[in-house]
Scaffold this motif. Structure first.
Motif, mmCIF file in Angstrom:
data_model
loop_
_atom_site.group_PDB
_atom_site.id
_atom_site.type_symbol
_atom_site.label_atom_id
_atom_site.label_comp_id
_atom_site.label_asym_id
_atom_site.label_seq_id
_atom_site.Cartn_x
_atom_site.Cartn_y
_atom_site.Cartn_z
ATOM 1 N N THR A 272 -15.484 -55.478 23.031
ATOM 2 C CA THR A 272 -15.324 -56.510 22.007
ATOM 3 C C THR A 272 -15.970 -56.096 20.696
ATOM 4 O O THR A 272 -15.379 -56.259 19.615
ATOM 5 C CB THR A 272 -15.929 -57.845 22.499
ATOM 6 O OG1 THR A 272 -15.283 -58.210 23.717
ATOM 7 C CG2 THR A 272 -15.744 -58.948 21.481
ATOM 8 N N GLU A 273 -17.166 -55.547 20.772
ATOM 9 C CA GLU A 273 -17.876 -55.113 19.565
ATOM 10 C C GLU A 273 -17.159 -53.956 18.873
ATOM 11 O O GLU A 273 -17.037 -53.945 17.646
ATOM 12 C CB GLU A 273 -19.316 -54.713 19.905
ATOM 13 C CG GLU A 273 -20.184 -55.884 20.330
ATOM 14 C CD GLU A 273 -20.424 -56.870 19.200
ATOM 15 O OE1 GLU A 273 -21.158 -56.518 18.256
ATOM 16 O OE2 GLU A 273 -19.878 -57.981 19.265
ATOM 17 N N LEU A 274 -16.677 -53.000 19.639
ATOM 18 C CA LEU A 274 -15.947 -51.876 19.041
ATOM 19 C C LEU A 274 -14.646 -52.342 18.399
ATOM 20 O O LEU A 274 -14.292 -51.892 17.307
ATOM 21 C CB LEU A 274 -15.677 -50.793 20.093
ATOM 22 C CG LEU A 274 -16.899 -50.005 20.538
ATOM 23 C CD1 LEU A 274 -16.566 -49.146 21.746
ATOM 24 C CD2 LEU A 274 -17.434 -49.145 19.401
ATOM 25 N N LEU A 275 -13.936 -53.246 19.046
ATOM 26 C CA LEU A 275 -12.701 -53.782 18.462
ATOM 27 C C LEU A 275 -12.982 -54.574 17.190
ATOM 28 O O LEU A 275 -12.126 -54.664 16.314
ATOM 29 C CB LEU A 275 -11.965 -54.659 19.482
ATOM 30 C CG LEU A 275 -11.313 -53.920 20.641
ATOM 31 C CD1 LEU A 275 -10.761 -54.904 21.669
ATOM 32 C CD2 LEU A 275 -10.205 -52.994 20.143
ATOM 33 N N ALA A 276 -14.181 -55.129 17.085
ATOM 34 C CA ALA A 276 -14.572 -55.874 15.888
ATOM 35 C C ALA A 276 -15.043 -54.941 14.771
ATOM 36 O O ALA A 276 -15.403 -55.396 13.688
ATOM 37 C CB ALA A 276 -15.670 -56.874 16.226
ATOM 38 N N GLY A 277 -15.052 -53.622 15.063
ATOM 39 C CA GLY A 277 -15.404 -52.652 14.037
ATOM 40 C C GLY A 277 -16.880 -52.286 13.981
ATOM 41 O O GLY A 277 -17.321 -51.657 13.014
ATOM 42 N N LYS B 31 -11.313 -43.093 23.643
ATOM 43 C CA LYS B 31 -9.895 -43.457 23.503
ATOM 44 C C LYS B 31 -9.747 -44.735 22.692
ATOM 45 O O LYS B 31 -8.863 -44.863 21.859
ATOM 46 C CB LYS B 31 -9.247 -43.636 24.874
ATOM 47 C CG LYS B 31 -9.069 -42.349 25.623
ATOM 48 C CD LYS B 31 -8.422 -42.585 26.962
ATOM 49 C CE LYS B 31 -8.371 -41.283 27.742
ATOM 50 N NZ LYS B 31 -7.876 -41.469 29.093
ATOM 51 N N LEU B 32 -10.651 -45.683 22.926
ATOM 52 C CA LEU B 32 -10.608 -46.944 22.193
ATOM 53 C C LEU B 32 -10.891 -46.721 20.717
ATOM 54 O O LEU B 32 -10.182 -47.226 19.853
ATOM 55 C CB LEU B 32 -11.622 -47.931 22.787
ATOM 56 C CG LEU B 32 -11.741 -49.286 22.097
ATOM 57 C CD1 LEU B 32 -10.430 -50.056 22.190
ATOM 58 C CD2 LEU B 32 -12.866 -50.087 22.716
ATOM 59 N N THR B 33 -11.905 -45.930 20.403
ATOM 60 C CA THR B 33 -12.244 -45.695 19.001
ATOM 61 C C THR B 33 -11.162 -44.881 18.305
ATOM 62 O O THR B 33 -10.884 -45.103 17.135
ATOM 63 C CB THR B 33 -13.622 -45.023 18.856
ATOM 64 O OG1 THR B 33 -13.661 -43.844 19.644
ATOM 65 C CG2 THR B 33 -14.734 -45.953 19.285
ATOM 66 N N ALA B 34 -10.527 -43.954 19.011
ATOM 67 C CA ALA B 34 -9.425 -43.190 18.422
ATOM 68 C C ALA B 34 -8.261 -44.112 18.076
ATOM 69 O O ALA B 34 -7.628 -43.970 17.026
ATOM 70 C CB ALA B 34 -8.975 -42.090 19.380
ATOM 71 N N THR B 35 -7.984 -45.062 18.922
ATOM 72 C CA THR B 35 -6.922 -46.037 18.669
ATOM 73 C C THR B 35 -7.252 -46.883 17.446
ATOM 74 O O THR B 35 -6.386 -47.168 16.629
ATOM 75 C CB THR B 35 -6.724 -46.947 19.907
ATOM 76 O OG1 THR B 35 -6.415 -46.122 21.031
ATOM 77 C CG2 THR B 35 -5.611 -47.950 19.688
ATOM 78 N N LEU B 36 -8.521 -47.271 17.312
ATOM 79 C CA LEU B 36 -8.939 -48.072 16.167
ATOM 80 C C LEU B 36 -8.786 -47.301 14.861
ATOM 81 O O LEU B 36 -8.309 -47.834 13.868
ATOM 82 C CB LEU B 36 -10.390 -48.526 16.330
ATOM 83 C CG LEU B 36 -10.645 -49.550 17.417
ATOM 84 C CD1 LEU B 36 -12.143 -49.761 17.601
ATOM 85 C CD2 LEU B 36 -9.968 -50.865 17.086
#
Length: 71
Positions: free
Chosen positions: A32-37, A60-65
């Protein structure tokens, strides 16, 4: 105590029927925190983990962001 709280909230098992663990909450928080930037370095310090561990599990999540921001 943890299991009783989950049972009371009817969240003892996930959608697949597996029992939830404390780790599930940690993973949800980080995602949740990573998706919030939020910055990964700050999150690593907050939870007492190394950047290597976070990078291994969330790269993988940060690369997508980043890709989403460049589009």
């Amino acid at each position: 105590m943890f299991c009783r709280l989950l049972h009371h909230a009817e969240l003892l098992k996930n959608n697949s029927g597996a029992m939830r663990t404390r780790y599930c909450l940690r993973r949800h928080y980080l995602t949740t925190e990573l998706l919030a930037g939020k910055d990964m370095h700050i999150l690593a310090k907050k939870i007492g983990a190394s950047m290597t561990i976070l990078d291994r599990h969330y790269s993988k999540l940060t690369a997508t962001l980043v890709a989403g921001k460049l589009a």
